[in-house]
Design a protein around this motif. Structure first.
Motif, mmCIF file in Angstrom:
data_model
loop_
_atom_site.group_PDB
_atom_site.id
_atom_site.type_symbol
_atom_site.label_atom_id
_atom_site.label_comp_id
_atom_site.label_asym_id
_atom_site.label_seq_id
_atom_site.Cartn_x
_atom_site.Cartn_y
_atom_site.Cartn_z
ATOM 1 N N TRP A 182 71.032 -2.260 -2.213
ATOM 2 C CA TRP A 182 70.206 -2.068 -1.022
ATOM 3 C C TRP A 182 69.065 -3.068 -0.865
ATOM 4 C CZ3 TRP A 182 65.063 -1.151 -1.029
ATOM 5 C CH2 TRP A 182 64.482 -0.599 -2.175
ATOM 6 N N PRO A 183 68.417 -3.561 -1.945
ATOM 7 C CA PRO A 183 67.344 -4.533 -1.713
ATOM 8 C C PRO A 183 67.828 -5.801 -1.013
ATOM 9 C CG PRO A 183 67.136 -3.628 -3.900
ATOM 10 C CD PRO A 183 68.467 -3.179 -3.376
ATOM 11 N N LEU A 202 63.295 -6.143 -8.877
ATOM 12 C CA LEU A 202 62.925 -5.786 -10.246
ATOM 13 C C LEU A 202 63.539 -4.460 -10.684
ATOM 14 C CD1 LEU A 202 59.143 -6.800 -10.438
ATOM 15 C CD2 LEU A 202 61.165 -8.125 -11.057
ATOM 16 N N GLY A 203 64.630 -4.069 -10.046
ATOM 17 C CA GLY A 203 65.330 -2.865 -10.465
ATOM 18 C C GLY A 203 65.891 -3.035 -11.878
ATOM 19 N N GLU A 204 65.839 -1.951 -12.661
ATOM 20 C CA GLU A 204 66.356 -1.966 -14.039
ATOM 21 C C GLU A 204 67.118 -0.686 -14.310
ATOM 22 O OE1 GLU A 204 63.661 -2.809 -17.285
ATOM 23 O OE2 GLU A 204 62.263 -3.758 -15.885
ATOM 24 N N SER A 205 68.194 -0.801 -15.049
ATOM 25 C CA SER A 205 68.955 0.374 -15.455
ATOM 26 C C SER A 205 68.176 1.159 -16.502
ATOM 27 C CB SER A 205 70.291 -0.053 -16.056
ATOM 28 O OG SER A 205 71.029 -0.770 -15.121
ATOM 29 N N ARG A 244 70.561 -6.038 0.914
ATOM 30 C CA ARG A 244 70.973 -5.673 2.275
ATOM 31 C C ARG A 244 69.760 -5.589 3.191
ATOM 32 N NH1 ARG A 244 76.253 -3.189 2.494
ATOM 33 N NH2 ARG A 244 75.789 -3.392 4.710
ATOM 34 N N LEU A 245 68.680 -4.958 2.689
ATOM 35 C CA LEU A 245 67.451 -4.853 3.477
ATOM 36 C C LEU A 245 66.859 -6.234 3.744
ATOM 37 C CD1 LEU A 245 65.246 -3.167 4.826
ATOM 38 C CD2 LEU A 245 64.161 -2.958 2.573
ATOM 39 N N ALA A 246 66.816 -7.057 2.722
ATOM 40 C CA ALA A 246 66.275 -8.408 2.886
ATOM 41 C C ALA A 246 67.074 -9.196 3.919
ATOM 42 C CB ALA A 246 66.271 -9.136 1.546
ATOM 43 N N ASP A 247 68.378 -9.037 3.925
ATOM 44 C CA ASP A 247 69.205 -9.716 4.921
ATOM 45 C C ASP A 247 68.881 -9.227 6.333
ATOM 46 O OD1 ASP A 247 70.492 -11.267 3.025
ATOM 47 O OD2 ASP A 247 72.287 -9.990 2.947
ATOM 48 N N LEU A 248 68.712 -7.920 6.478
ATOM 49 C CA LEU A 248 68.394 -7.359 7.792
ATOM 50 C C LEU A 248 67.043 -7.844 8.310
ATOM 51 C CD1 LEU A 248 69.562 -3.661 7.359
ATOM 52 C CD2 LEU A 248 70.541 -5.368 8.894
ATOM 53 N N LEU A 249 66.075 -7.965 7.402
ATOM 54 C CA LEU A 249 64.718 -8.365 7.781
ATOM 55 C C LEU A 249 64.519 -9.876 7.769
ATOM 56 C CD1 LEU A 249 62.689 -5.729 5.729
ATOM 57 C CD2 LEU A 249 63.216 -5.680 8.181
ATOM 58 N N ASP A 250 65.493 -10.596 7.242
ATOM 59 C CA ASP A 250 65.395 -12.039 7.034
ATOM 60 C C ASP A 250 64.246 -12.364 6.071
ATOM 61 O OD1 ASP A 250 66.307 -14.654 7.324
ATOM 62 O OD2 ASP A 250 64.905 -15.070 8.946
ATOM 63 N N TYR A 251 64.205 -11.651 4.963
ATOM 64 C CA TYR A 251 63.213 -11.844 3.908
ATOM 65 C C TYR A 251 63.895 -12.408 2.674
ATOM 66 C CZ TYR A 251 59.354 -8.973 5.862
ATOM 67 O OH TYR A 251 58.327 -8.480 6.605
ATOM 68 N N GLU A 252 63.115 -13.027 1.833
ATOM 69 C CA GLU A 252 63.544 -13.380 0.480
ATOM 70 C C GLU A 252 63.269 -12.153 -0.383
ATOM 71 O OE1 GLU A 252 61.768 -16.079 -3.154
ATOM 72 O OE2 GLU A 252 61.274 -16.615 -1.103
ATOM 73 N N SER A 280 68.436 2.086 -11.618
ATOM 74 C CA SER A 280 69.772 1.482 -11.522
ATOM 75 C C SER A 280 70.286 1.391 -10.092
ATOM 76 C CB SER A 280 70.760 2.270 -12.377
ATOM 77 O OG SER A 280 70.797 3.632 -11.978
ATOM 78 N N PHE A 281 69.863 2.297 -9.204
ATOM 79 C CA PHE A 281 70.282 2.217 -7.802
ATOM 80 C C PHE A 281 69.693 0.977 -7.143
ATOM 81 C CE2 PHE A 281 70.656 6.807 -8.590
ATOM 82 C CZ PHE A 281 71.989 6.968 -8.249
ATOM 83 N N THR A 282 68.445 0.684 -7.460
ATOM 84 C CA THR A 282 67.791 -0.510 -6.926
ATOM 85 C C THR A 282 68.434 -1.760 -7.525
ATOM 86 O OG1 THR A 282 65.728 0.705 -6.654
ATOM 87 C CG2 THR A 282 65.573 -1.691 -6.659
ATOM 88 N N TYR A 283 68.714 -1.715 -8.796
ATOM 89 C CA TYR A 283 69.346 -2.849 -9.472
ATOM 90 C C TYR A 283 70.750 -3.126 -8.923
ATOM 91 C CZ TYR A 283 71.505 -5.669 -13.107
ATOM 92 O OH TYR A 283 72.177 -6.662 -13.775
ATOM 93 N N GLY A 284 71.499 -2.050 -8.651
ATOM 94 C CA GLY A 284 72.869 -2.191 -8.164
ATOM 95 C C GLY A 284 73.900 -1.991 -9.249
ATOM 96 N N ASP A 285 73.578 -1.126 -10.201
ATOM 97 C CA ASP A 285 74.393 -0.919 -11.398
ATOM 98 C C ASP A 285 75.891 -0.740 -11.172
ATOM 99 O OD1 ASP A 285 73.355 -1.239 -13.872
ATOM 100 O OD2 ASP A 285 73.038 0.876 -14.263
ATOM 101 N N GLU A 286 76.299 0.137 -10.306
ATOM 102 C CA GLU A 286 77.718 0.469 -10.192
ATOM 103 C C GLU A 286 78.442 -0.347 -9.129
ATOM 104 O OE1 GLU A 286 78.534 4.626 -10.169
ATOM 105 O OE2 GLU A 286 77.009 5.029 -11.676
ATOM 106 N N LEU A 287 77.809 -1.388 -8.642
ATOM 107 C CA LEU A 287 78.422 -2.237 -7.629
ATOM 108 C C LEU A 287 79.149 -3.410 -8.282
ATOM 109 C CD1 LEU A 287 75.425 -2.334 -5.146
ATOM 110 C CD2 LEU A 287 77.473 -0.913 -4.997
ATOM 111 N N THR A 288 80.211 -3.841 -7.675
ATOM 112 C CA THR A 288 80.942 -4.989 -8.217
ATOM 113 C C THR A 288 80.178 -6.285 -7.981
ATOM 114 O OG1 THR A 288 82.217 -5.167 -6.178
ATOM 115 C CG2 THR A 288 83.209 -3.917 -7.982
ATOM 116 N N GLU A 289 79.374 -6.332 -6.938
ATOM 117 C CA GLU A 289 78.558 -7.502 -6.617
ATOM 118 C C GLU A 289 77.112 -7.043 -6.470
ATOM 119 O OE1 GLU A 289 79.813 -10.685 -5.546
ATOM 120 O OE2 GLU A 289 81.918 -10.210 -5.831
#
Length: 66
Positions: free
Chosen positions: A25-26, A40-43, A28-36, A11-20
């Motif tokens: 983090w996946p 596949l995070g799942e609760s 955010r990391l992709a933005d920092l690295l300029d990756y797509e 769920s942390f990878t998925y982003g469960d408790e976030l409003t958006e």
């Protein structure tokens, strides 16, 4: 063409408790690295299924970073 990032996890990878979900983090990391990102995070997922998802996905699709 952007490099591709695969993330797998719970769920942390998925982003469960976030409003958006794009604040997880996946993304955010992709933005920092300029990756797509393919997230596949799942609760409520367990380690065995996380590993299975990673193996199946990396066999079927090429990724630059997992």
């Amino acid at each position: 063409m952007k490099k591709r990032l695969l993330t797998v996890g719970d769920s942390f990878t998925y982003g469960d408790e976030l409003t958006e979900l794009h604040h997880a983090w996946p993304y955010r990391l992709a933005d920092l690295l300029d990756y797509e990102v393919v997230n596949l995070g799942e609760s409520g997922i367990g380690n065995t299924k996380i590993m299975r998802n990673a193996v199946v996905e990396t066999i079927s699709q090429p990724y630059d970073l997992v």
